[in-house]
Design an enzyme around this catalytic site. Structure first.
Site, short mmCIF file in Angstrom:
data_model
loop_
_atom_site.label_atom_id
_atom_site.label_comp_id
_atom_site.label_asym_id
_atom_site.label_seq_id
_atom_site.Cartn_x
_atom_site.Cartn_y
_atom_site.Cartn_z
N ASN A 13 0.87 -1.18 0.00
CA ASN A 13 0.00 0.00 0.00
C ASN A 13 0.90 1.23 0.00
O ASN A 13 1.48 1.57 1.02
CB ASN A 13 -0.90 -0.02 1.25
N TRP A 14 1.00 1.86 -1.16
CA TRP A 14 1.93 3.00 -1.29
C TRP A 14 1.40 4.25 -0.59
O TRP A 14 2.13 5.22 -0.45
CB TRP A 14 2.16 3.31 -2.77
N LYS A 15 0.12 4.26 -0.24
CA LYS A 15 -0.51 5.46 0.31
C LYS A 15 -0.28 6.62 -0.66
O LYS A 15 -0.24 6.38 -1.87
CB LYS A 15 -0.01 5.72 1.73
N HIS A 48 -9.33 1.37 5.23
CA HIS A 48 -8.04 1.57 5.89
C HIS A 48 -8.23 2.55 7.05
O HIS A 48 -9.02 3.49 6.95
CB HIS A 48 -7.01 2.12 4.89
N GLU A 107 -6.60 4.97 7.98
CA GLU A 107 -6.38 6.38 7.63
C GLU A 107 -7.63 6.98 6.99
O GLU A 107 -7.90 8.17 7.15
CB GLU A 107 -5.15 6.50 6.71
N GLU A 163 -4.89 -4.67 10.75
CA GLU A 163 -3.86 -3.65 10.94
C GLU A 163 -4.13 -2.90 12.25
O GLU A 163 -4.96 -1.97 12.27
CB GLU A 163 -3.88 -2.65 9.78
N GLY A 187 3.03 2.45 10.86
CA GLY A 187 4.01 3.52 10.74
C GLY A 187 4.75 3.84 12.02
O GLY A 187 5.47 4.84 12.09
N SER A 234 3.97 -1.92 10.41
CA SER A 234 5.42 -1.98 10.63
C SER A 234 6.03 -3.33 10.21
O SER A 234 6.98 -3.82 10.84
CB SER A 234 5.77 -1.64 12.09
N GLY A 261 3.12 -0.92 4.30
CA GLY A 261 3.12 0.50 3.94
C GLY A 261 4.53 0.96 3.61
O GLY A 261 5.05 0.73 2.52
N GLY A 262 5.17 1.60 4.58
CA GLY A 262 6.48 2.22 4.36
C GLY A 262 7.49 1.32 3.67
O GLY A 262 8.18 1.74 2.73
P1 13P Z 1 3.39 0.55 7.69
O1 13P Z 1 3.88 -0.73 7.04
O2 13P Z 1 4.11 1.77 7.18
O3 13P Z 1 3.34 0.44 9.17
O4 13P Z 1 1.87 0.77 7.19
C1 13P Z 1 0.98 -0.28 7.29
C2 13P Z 1 -0.24 0.09 6.54
O5 13P Z 1 -0.99 0.96 6.93
C3 13P Z 1 -0.51 -0.64 5.28
O6 13P Z 1 -1.80 -0.42 4.83
#
Ligand code: 13P
Length: 263
Positions: free
Chosen positions: A13-15, A105, A107, A175, A181, A221, A242-243
């Site tokens: 997930n590149w956000k 998600h 967010e 999640e 993050g 993470s 994510g990251g």
């Molecule tokens: P991180 O891997 O950056 O913690 O993010 C997880 C995430 O929200 C994937 O959708």
């Protein structure tokens, strides 16, 4: 419950990162990194979830170079078409050969006030257009303290699955909000406990067959140093990253979790 052969899914997930030019360079690099490492693409499914503006470029690249990655979007509209400025229809995503769409998600729940009802409507919209919803659930740190780990994710998933047919192809992503993050991932045991509870919800709402075949991902993470420990758990079928999905070498190492030993 009998253990079904569920192909692991590693999803990036590149956000709101990487424009369409960066996206093309990134997908090429990831592909070549995996090819150089002789990764067997059938053993682990790889999916990327770029921003909307990148999807056409990534689709064209994947198609032209026969890159074995699935494509997904990070959100969709509850509507099919019409006067909904700024929204993107699942019909358009399906036309771009998107397989998946992330729904609910944390967010979006937090910054866009997406309620369980909106999430449920988006799940229906995805299924209507032939997209596989990646339904995200997870508890905040306050929820964890107040209710324990499973209560909120379980109730979010129950709400999201309302009215979904037993035959539906879905993915669930657990999640924990406090792990996203933060660099502080859940422990493999914590992830396993909640993923097992979520599989129980699928069994209750959609039946045992659906529970046995549906993939449940852990997210929060995830990195190459901890992925193998999650993947050893029986109810964790992959990761939503994510990251660490924005670094081609690191993401390739996560996809190649089967090669990590003793982590
Ligand atoms: P991180 O891997 O950056 O913690 O993010 C997880 C995430 O929200 C994937 O959708």
């Amino acid at each position: 419950m009998a253990v079904a052969a569920r192909t692991p899914l590693i999803a990036g997930n590149w956000k709101m990162n990487l424009d369409h030019l960066q996206a093309v360079a990134f997908v090429q690099k990831l592909h070549w990194t995996l090819k150089d490492a002789k990764h067997e693409s059938e053993s682990v499914e790889t999916a990327v979830f770029p921003p909307f503006t990148d999807i056409r470029s990534v689709q064209t690249l994947i198609d032209a170079d026969k890159i074995p990655f699935a494509l997904g979007a990070q959100d969709l509209s509850v509507h099919d078409s019409g006067a909904y400025t700024g929204e993107v229809s699942g019909a358009f995503l399906a036309k771009l050969d998107a397989t998946y769409v992330i729904i609910g998600h944390s967010e979006r729940r937090e910054y866009h006030a997406e309620s369980d009802a909106v999430v449920a409507a988006k799940v229906k919209a995805a299924l209507k257009h032939g997209l596989v919803p990646v339904i995200c659930v997870g508890e905040t740190a306050a929820d964890l303290e107040e209710h324990g780990a499973s209560a909120v994710p379980v109730s979010q998933l129950e709400a999201a699955l309302e009215g979904v047919p037993a035959s539906a192809d879905i993915v669930v992503a657990y999640e924990p909000v406090w792990a996203i993050g933060s660099g502080q991932a859940a422990t493999p045991q914590q992830a396993q406990d909640v993923c097992a509870a979520l599989r129980g919800v699928i069994a209750k709402v959609l039946g045992d067959e659906a529970a046995a075949r549906t993939r449940i991902l852990y997210g929060g993470s995830v990195k190459s140093a901890n992925i193998a420990s999650f993947m050893r758990e029986p109810d964790v079928d992959g990761a939503l990253v994510g990251g660490a999905s924005l670094d081609a070498n690191e993401f390739a190492a996560i996809i190649r979790f089967e090669k990590h030993v003793g982590v």
